[in-house]
Design a protein around this motif. Structure first.
Motif, PDB file in Angstrom:
ATOM      1  N   ARG A   1     -26.190  20.345   4.483  1.00  0.00           N
ATOM      2  CA  ARG A   1     -27.351  20.633   5.323  1.00  0.00           C
ATOM      3  C   ARG A   1     -26.955  20.980   6.760  1.00  0.00           C
ATOM      4  NH1 ARG A   1     -30.260  16.432   3.164  1.00  0.00           N
ATOM      5  NH2 ARG A   1     -31.634  17.434   1.665  1.00  0.00           N
TER       6      ARG A   1
ATOM      7  N   GLU B   1     -37.428  25.407   2.518  1.00  0.00           N
ATOM      8  CA  GLU B   1     -38.610  26.211   2.846  1.00  0.00           C
ATOM      9  C   GLU B   1     -38.389  26.992   4.142  1.00  0.00           C
ATOM     10  OE1 GLU B   1     -42.164  23.547   0.726  1.00  0.00           O
ATOM     11  OE2 GLU B   1     -41.981  23.545   2.910  1.00  0.00           O
TER      12      GLU B   1
ATOM     13  N   ALA C   1     -41.761  21.760   5.074  1.00  0.00           N
ATOM     14  CA  ALA C   1     -41.387  20.387   4.742  1.00  0.00           C
ATOM     15  C   ALA C   1     -39.893  20.199   4.560  1.00  0.00           C
ATOM     16  CB  ALA C   1     -42.108  19.954   3.461  1.00  0.00           C
ATOM     17  N   THR C   2     -39.186  21.286   4.281  1.00  0.00           N
ATOM     18  CA  THR C   2     -37.767  21.160   3.930  1.00  0.00           C
ATOM     19  C   THR C   2     -36.949  22.262   4.595  1.00  0.00           C
ATOM     20  OG1 THR C   2     -37.919  22.622   2.003  1.00  0.00           O
ATOM     21  CG2 THR C   2     -38.413  20.287   1.630  1.00  0.00           C
TER      22      THR C   2
ATOM     23  N   ARG D   1     -26.387  24.717   6.989  1.00  0.00           N
ATOM     24  CA  ARG D   1     -27.660  25.405   6.749  1.00  0.00           C
ATOM     25  C   ARG D   1     -28.563  25.317   7.987  1.00  0.00           C
ATOM     26  NH1 ARG D   1     -30.016  22.583   1.717  1.00  0.00           N
ATOM     27  NH2 ARG D   1     -31.618  24.181   1.930  1.00  0.00           N
TER      28      ARG D   1
ATOM     29  N   TRP E   1     -32.447  14.320   7.108  1.00  0.00           N
ATOM     30  CA  TRP E   1     -31.163  13.648   7.260  1.00  0.00           C
ATOM     31  C   TRP E   1     -30.075  14.713   7.257  1.00  0.00           C
ATOM     32  CZ3 TRP E   1     -30.114   9.015   8.971  1.00  0.00           C
ATOM     33  CH2 TRP E   1     -28.773   8.627   8.976  1.00  0.00           C
TER      34      TRP E   1
ATOM     35  N   LYS F   1     -46.048  24.632   3.127  1.00  0.00           N
ATOM     36  CA  LYS F   1     -45.710  24.028   1.829  1.00  0.00           C
ATOM     37  C   LYS F   1     -46.853  24.176   0.836  1.00  0.00           C
ATOM     38  CE  LYS F   1     -47.209  19.286   2.895  1.00  0.00           C
ATOM     39  NZ  LYS F   1     -48.433  19.192   2.108  1.00  0.00           N
TER      40      LYS F   1
ATOM     41  N   ASN G   1     -36.893  22.558  -2.425  1.00  0.00           N
ATOM     42  CA  ASN G   1     -37.065  21.144  -2.076  1.00  0.00           C
ATOM     43  C   ASN G   1     -35.922  20.542  -1.282  1.00  0.00           C
ATOM     44  OD1 ASN G   1     -39.580  20.738  -3.415  1.00  0.00           O
ATOM     45  ND2 ASN G   1     -38.500  20.798  -5.377  1.00  0.00           N
ATOM     46  N   THR G   2     -34.817  21.266  -1.119  1.00  0.00           N
ATOM     47  CA  THR G   2     -33.648  20.617  -0.499  1.00  0.00           C
ATOM     48  C   THR G   2     -33.548  20.886   1.000  1.00  0.00           C
ATOM     49  OG1 THR G   2     -32.148  22.491  -0.820  1.00  0.00           O
ATOM     50  CG2 THR G   2     -32.382  20.926  -2.638  1.00  0.00           C
TER      51      THR G   2
ATOM     52  N   TYR H   1     -40.465  16.689   9.109  1.00  0.00           N
ATOM     53  CA  TYR H   1     -39.858  15.744   8.169  1.00  0.00           C
ATOM     54  C   TYR H   1     -38.643  15.137   8.849  1.00  0.00           C
ATOM     55  CZ  TYR H   1     -38.398  13.924   3.632  1.00  0.00           C
ATOM     56  OH  TYR H   1     -38.090  13.087   2.588  1.00  0.00           O
ATOM     57  N   PRO H   2     -38.375  13.869   8.618  1.00  0.00           N
ATOM     58  CA  PRO H   2     -37.184  13.266   9.219  1.00  0.00           C
ATOM     59  C   PRO H   2     -35.930  13.698   8.455  1.00  0.00           C
ATOM     60  CG  PRO H   2     -38.333  11.623   7.900  1.00  0.00           C
ATOM     61  CD  PRO H   2     -39.191  12.876   7.879  1.00  0.00           C
TER      62      PRO H   2
END
Lengths: 358, 358
Positions: free
Chosen positions: A93, A69, A65-66, A96, A88, A43, A357-358, A85-86
């Motif tokens: 998602r 990324e 982080a995402t 993906r 959700w 990141k 960022n998603t 990262y936790p």
């Protein structure tokens, strides 16, 4: 370094490839010497070229982080990714993450039984491994270390592979905070690992590390570290003492556009440097070649810099090198980085995962 | 508004087109009623669609912060642009400014004799008009108002058209600072205008205005105002009292990813909201539907939100609406905005000038 000759218009970000390479090599050597896996956090740089160099120097995969990324680095051929990262897992998602898990060896963070259930119901059988995030004192995400087993047990029951525990000792971003944060990190990973063992999960991976604490990472407690900023370093790291100013590999080239008394204004503001300004920093970044100057304010396109009485100020039109407080934020604002080596511009690198960022 | 149904993955920025339109109409009416030209600052939204609406409602041109922003709006057909910044004209910027001046009616800021000379030697005859920036108390760029004539005289001698004076009363971004800043702005423009008259330059344009001071702009002293944030508003403006929470047109849709005690973590951090956090704000932004909650910390991908004892917290996986502290920073981090009207998603707008910092 004749910055004026590099690119037509300031402000832009410049990477000193020689300093960068020294930083990458040093961390690789440190990790290898201690028997730790280095899994650099991408990141910070978001650049394929730098990630490739990190892997070539022995990194055991990348941290991101995402999901976004992860998608960028997976598409470029990186095969081992940890989304620390936790995540959700719901909505778009789900597909993906399943697609990612088909491409690469994928591990993600969890810090709640609910998060485990969301992941298991959406992506059971997809081959996504999990690590339980524990709170080592930063008090952000992560369960209390002694509760890690509860989350791990839920994951095991749901058929997910649990690899171990991870933490981010972010409270090391404080003056004199690094030693305590590194100690807290080791304790939290030890306690979290034992909590997993109590529910018959082997904590193979005990992942910690941040740039301020990396030099103090305890190999008795950690198996892996995930620093990110170390590749470039920044004003925060230098002011914390976790690097020297000569270790700063990224600066913003900025033009002096206004002058008054002992003050100049440069054309790099918060839209180039980021607005990060912890209370313990001396200002909104630093001027690499003017150690006594202080950035007293940042607007979007103005960096207001005050020089001590009697010191010489850069002239109107002069290009100066500004060190961002937090390099991750600065890089994420730029579409590309200008790369120099031995003072000469050698290439441009795309910030491939900018805004992912998603 | 069922945010969950809009886009597959949080975090993303959402514009409520109905609130936006009300904000745009209100400012247009205010300016018209007072006989002021409204020249909205497009650095806030960076969107062609919003700029078109502002012009349709009577705006007398656009304000931008950089040559790069001017290029984006010129290419899209906007014909009257003011770069409200002391642009340093050298290197590649010379050809870019000359090209712009062939396309549009272009005015730029100057705040030094040296800046005037750089502009005149590089772009003489290009038809670029200038306004002299004066400092009304923000102490960033701008000459002292009584010295404006010196810069204007240099510009006149160099053959440049001088249209007048401008200022940014940024010291109005303080609790209870708006009234004094508006008064300072009027005084600075009056003094600056008289300084121009003393060197036989007619101060046709006296341009001021920021969102906090716009409602107090003194039409006896100003001919034009340049607010930007008013289109969307943000947590800073609401906490300053220059708008209500119902006037906030842009939020980040964010998912609750972690929960502990009275704290939740949402997936919008500083890479979505920006890290702007003036000391007088209550935190790193606000939750629109949870007025008592406070964003106590922002990491890059974590917004840490604390709720008062006894209050109900959003559930894990729930999507909440986060109001950035400084909407200009948030928009500049996004490639597109999701647009809703009457609670339904209607379109996407590209952030056309994102990252146009040079």
């Amino acid at each position: 370094m004749p910055l004026e000759s590099l690119d037509p218009s300031t402000p832009y970000l410049v990477v000193d490839a020689d300093v960068l390479d020294r930083n990458l090599r040093r961390a690789a050597t440190t990790a290898r010497t201690r028997g730790l896996v280095l899994r650099p956090h991408a990141k910070t740089h978001k650049c394929l070229e730098i990630a490739r160099r990190q892997i070539a120097l022995g990194a055991g995969g990348l941290t991101v982080a995402t999901v976004g990324e992860a998608e960028v680095f997976a598409a470029a051929g990186f095969g081992d990714l940890f989304i620390a990262y936790p995540v959700w897992v719901s909505g778009g998602r789900v597909a993906r993450l399943r697609a990612l898990a088909e491409q690469v060896s994928l591990r993600i963070g969890v810090d709640s039984v609910e998060g485990v259930q969301a992941l298991a119901s959406a992506a059971s059988g997809a081959g996504i491994a999990v690590l339980v995030e524990v709170d080592s004192g930063h008090h952000r995400s992560g369960v209390q270390p002694e509760a890690a087993g509860e989350v791990a047990a839920a994951a095991s029951r749901a058929g997910l592979e649990v690899l171990g525990v991870f933490t981010f000792p972010g409270h090391g971003y404080q003056p004199d905070g690094r030693g305590q944060a590194a100690a807290d990190e080791a304790t939290a990973l030890d306690v979290g690992a034992r909590s997993l063992q109590r529910v018959s999960v082997d904590p193979v991976v005990r992942s910690g590390g941040s740039t301020p604490t990396a030099a103090l990472a305890d190999a008795a407690s950690l198996t892996e570290m995930r620093p990110g900023v170390y590749a470039f370093n920044d004003a925060q790291q230098a002011e914390l003492g976790s690097c020297g100013w000569s270790d700063v590999a990224l600066t913003a080239a900025a033009t002096v556009v206004s002058r008054s008394g002992q003050q100049v204004v440069v054309d790099a503001g918060s839209k180039v440097l980021g607005a990060d300004r912890p209370t313990w920093t001396t200002g909104g970044g630093r001027l690499l070649d003017h150690p006594d100057a202080r950035i007293v304010a940042l607007s979007e396109h103005h960096g207001t810099v005050v020089f001590p009485e009697g010191s010489a100020l850069p002239a109107l039109g002069e290009v100066v090198r500004v060190v961002p407080n937090h390099v991750c934020s600065a890089v994420n604002l730029a579409d590309q980085l200008v790369v120099v080596s031995a003072g000469r511009q050698v290439e441009h690198w795309a910030v491939a995962a900018r805004g992912a960022n998603t």
